[in-house]
Scaffold this motif. Structure first.
Motif, PDB file in Angstrom:
ATOM      1  N   GLU A   1       0.832  -1.210   0.000  1.00 43.98           N
ATOM      2  CA  GLU A   1       0.000   0.000   0.000  1.00 43.98           C
ATOM      3  C   GLU A   1       0.866   1.259   0.000  1.00 43.98           C
ATOM      4  O   GLU A   1       0.520   2.266  -0.638  1.00 43.98           O
ATOM      5  N   GLY A   2       2.003   1.202   0.712  1.00 44.73           N
ATOM      6  CA  GLY A   2       2.917   2.337   0.701  1.00 44.73           C
ATOM      7  C   GLY A   2       3.465   2.593  -0.688  1.00 44.73           C
ATOM      8  O   GLY A   2       3.589   3.747  -1.118  1.00 44.73           O
ATOM      9  N   ALA A   3       3.801   1.527  -1.408  1.00 49.20           N
ATOM     10  CA  ALA A   3       4.296   1.679  -2.777  1.00 49.20           C
ATOM     11  C   ALA A   3       3.203   2.248  -3.685  1.00 49.20           C
ATOM     12  O   ALA A   3       3.478   3.081  -4.558  1.00 49.20           O
ATOM     13  N   GLU A   4       1.965   1.823  -3.457  1.00 46.15           N
ATOM     14  CA  GLU A   4       0.866   2.311  -4.293  1.00 46.15           C
ATOM     15  C   GLU A   4       0.664   3.817  -4.134  1.00 46.15           C
ATOM     16  O   GLU A   4       0.340   4.523  -5.088  1.00 46.15           O
ATOM     17  N   THR A   5       0.883   4.321  -2.913  1.00 44.37           N
ATOM     18  CA  THR A   5       0.698   5.758  -2.686  1.00 44.37           C
ATOM     19  C   THR A   5       1.755   6.593  -3.405  1.00 44.37           C
ATOM     20  O   THR A   5       1.526   7.779  -3.666  1.00 44.37           O
ATOM     21  N   VAL A   6       2.893   5.985  -3.737  1.00 39.24           N
ATOM     22  CA  VAL A   6       3.911   6.720  -4.499  1.00 39.24           C
ATOM     23  C   VAL A   6       3.386   7.062  -5.882  1.00 39.24           C
ATOM     24  O   VAL A   6       3.744   8.084  -6.472  1.00 39.24           O
ATOM     25  N   GLY A   7       2.498   6.219  -6.419  1.00 39.21           N
ATOM     26  CA  GLY A   7       1.863   6.519  -7.700  1.00 39.21           C
ATOM     27  C   GLY A   7       2.657   6.003  -8.876  1.00 39.21           C
ATOM     28  O   GLY A   7       3.350   4.983  -8.789  1.00 39.21           O
ATOM     29  N   ASP A   8       2.577   6.714  -9.978  1.00 38.24           N
ATOM     30  CA  ASP A   8       3.163   6.239 -11.226  1.00 38.24           C
ATOM     31  C   ASP A   8       4.641   6.598 -11.330  1.00 38.24           C
ATOM     32  O   ASP A   8       5.081   7.318 -12.228  1.00 38.24           O
ATOM     33  N   HIS A   9       5.396   6.049 -10.396  1.00 40.47           N
ATOM     34  CA  HIS A   9       6.852   6.217 -10.383  1.00 40.47           C
ATOM     35  C   HIS A   9       7.495   5.048 -11.108  1.00 40.47           C
ATOM     36  O   HIS A   9       7.115   3.893 -10.922  1.00 40.47           O
ATOM     37  N   ARG A  10       8.467   5.342 -11.946  1.00 43.48           N
ATOM     38  CA  ARG A  10       9.224   4.318 -12.647  1.00 43.48           C
ATOM     39  C   ARG A  10      10.381   3.878 -11.768  1.00 43.48           C
ATOM     40  O   ARG A  10      11.174   4.696 -11.318  1.00 43.48           O
ATOM     41  N   THR A  11      10.445   2.579 -11.500  1.00 43.71           N
ATOM     42  CA  THR A  11      11.492   2.059 -10.624  1.00 43.71           C
ATOM     43  C   THR A  11      12.869   2.286 -11.243  1.00 43.71           C
ATOM     44  O   THR A  11      12.997   2.550 -12.451  1.00 43.71           O
ATOM     45  N   SER A  12      13.896   2.167 -10.407  1.00 42.67           N
ATOM     46  CA  SER A  12      15.259   2.363 -10.905  1.00 42.67           C
ATOM     47  C   SER A  12      15.600   1.349 -11.997  1.00 42.67           C
ATOM     48  O   SER A  12      16.300   1.673 -12.967  1.00 42.67           O
ATOM     49  N   MET A  13      15.093   0.122 -11.880  1.00 46.07           N
ATOM     50  CA  MET A  13      15.393  -0.884 -12.892  1.00 46.07           C
ATOM     51  C   MET A  13      14.704  -0.569 -14.209  1.00 46.07           C
ATOM     52  O   MET A  13      15.270  -0.773 -15.294  1.00 46.07           O
ATOM     53  N   LEU A  14      13.488  -0.043 -14.139  1.00 42.19           N
ATOM     54  CA  LEU A  14      12.800   0.364 -15.363  1.00 42.19           C
ATOM     55  C   LEU A  14      13.528   1.539 -16.011  1.00 42.19           C
ATOM     56  O   LEU A  14      13.672   1.596 -17.245  1.00 42.19           O
TER      57      LEU A  14
END
Length: 356
Positions: free
Chosen positions: A295-308
């Motif tokens: 849920e914490g990750a979901e609140t960050v929203g449309d963030h592209r991970t470092s690997m992406l």
């Protein structure tokens, strides 16, 4: 995991308020000499803020990013679109002429650390602190470890023991960055979210230098606290890294998209459960549940991970530090990790075929 979701819990928070502590010079950035090896997203953020606060900062990097910083300075873009430029920074391709430093920040990708490690020695004086700011399970994990695995080398991140031989682990302070950013163009680093940089001595003690580092981070507008169990905090972050990063590379999806889709949400949850069992077998504990982590990750929203981001730039994927280490430790502890292994194999093939 973002600021609103991150809870400090037990520890000492640094918010910039002056504190009477041993090693008080850390509370005056202008008195601190810093070398940042790897001035990308996190290294650029830390180095830029330290330089703006008056610290004597040297930035070591390569390629177009180094050239742009040397010519135009380092530009920091904040989450609120604020813009700060470090004018005429000291920028180098190596550490040869920099001399000893008070603080060495290692912010290169884990796969570059073996080649970088031999260059750290000339920077180290009698009181130098080394602060790795990296993702994944670090090479020093079993240094001072309470158990039969004391001194065990993690082959995935230090296959030939080069890092262990060249970096004095007694000088290392563990750091778990809960922040996100990216190099949007050479010489320009965007800080997208998160300000938490909790730190801890590897043996869990509270020392003058660990309090000093929290002071220093607070002085530059970040948030920190002293951890008495830095390994457990590493695992808390690793749950997200080992699942969201490879899944995002395979699907090209952002954090928000992965969490909103029922199938990929279930996939990352299973991966986290497998990793949690490995961590607990090594004595780690978790102050937040897996559901809270997702849920914490979901609140960050449309963030592209470092690997992406690495995939999109055509860079090598940081797969071994984020996922390979967990599989290696699953073997060590005898814990099954079939879902993690499947995702690892797919991502490994993606990286290999793309680079060929």
């Amino acid at each position: 995991m973002n600021d609103s979701e991150y809870e400090a819990g037990e520890g000492t928070e640094a918010d910039g308020t002056p504190q009477e502590r041993p090693g008080v010079e850390w509370a005056r950035p202008g008195s601190v000499g810093v070398c940042v090896i790897g001035a990308g997203a996190m290294g650029g953020l830390l180095g830029g803020r330290l330089a703006n606060a008056g610290a004597d900062v040297s930035l070591v990097d390569q390629g177009a990013h180094r050239e742009a910083m040397a010519e135009n300075g380092l530009t920091l873009l904040g989450p609120d679109d604020t813009r700060h430029v470090v004018v005429n920074p000291t920028v180098r391709a190596d550490t040869a002429d920099l001399g000893t430093q008070d603080l060495v920040i290692l912010s290169v990708k884990a796969y570059d650390l073996p080649s970088v490690a031999p260059s750290v020695g000339p920077l180290v004086g009698p009181e130098t602190v080394i602060l790795p700011v990296q993702n994944g399970i670090p090479w020093w994990y079993f240094h001072g470890f309470d158990g039969e695995l004391e001194g065990h080398r993690i082959e995935s991140v230090d296959p030939d023991g080069v890092v262990e031989r060249h970096i004095d682990t007694e000088r290392v302070i563990g750091c778990v960055p809960f922040a996100a950013g990216e190099v949007v163009e050479p010489g320009v680093v965007r800080h997208t979210e998160g300000r938490w940089f909790p730190v801890g001595e590897l043996d869990g003690t509270t020392t003058p230098r660990i309090r000093g580092i929290t002071d220093l981070l607070g002085r530059i507008g970040l948030r920190s606290r002293v951890l008495d169990d830095v390994r457990s905090e590493l695992w808390l972050k690793a749950l997200g890294n080992l699942s969201f990063n490879p899944v995002s590379a395979l699907t090209r999806a952002t954090l928000g998209e992965i969490c909103r889709d029922p199938e990929t949400r279930a996939l990352v949850r299973t991966m986290m459960e497998e990793a949690k069992a490995v961590a607990e077998a090594l004595g780690a504990s978790f102050r937040r549940s897996i559901d809270d982590r997702i849920e914490g990750a979901e609140t960050v929203g449309d963030h592209r991970t470092s690997m992406l981001q690495d995939l999109e730039r055509g860079d090598r994927l940081e797969l071994e530090a984020l996922v390979g280490t967990v599989l290696e430790l699953a073997e060590v502890t005898g814990k099954p990790a079939p879902t993690i292994r499947t995702v690892y194999r797919l991502t490994h093939l993606l990286d290999e075929t793309r680079r060929r």
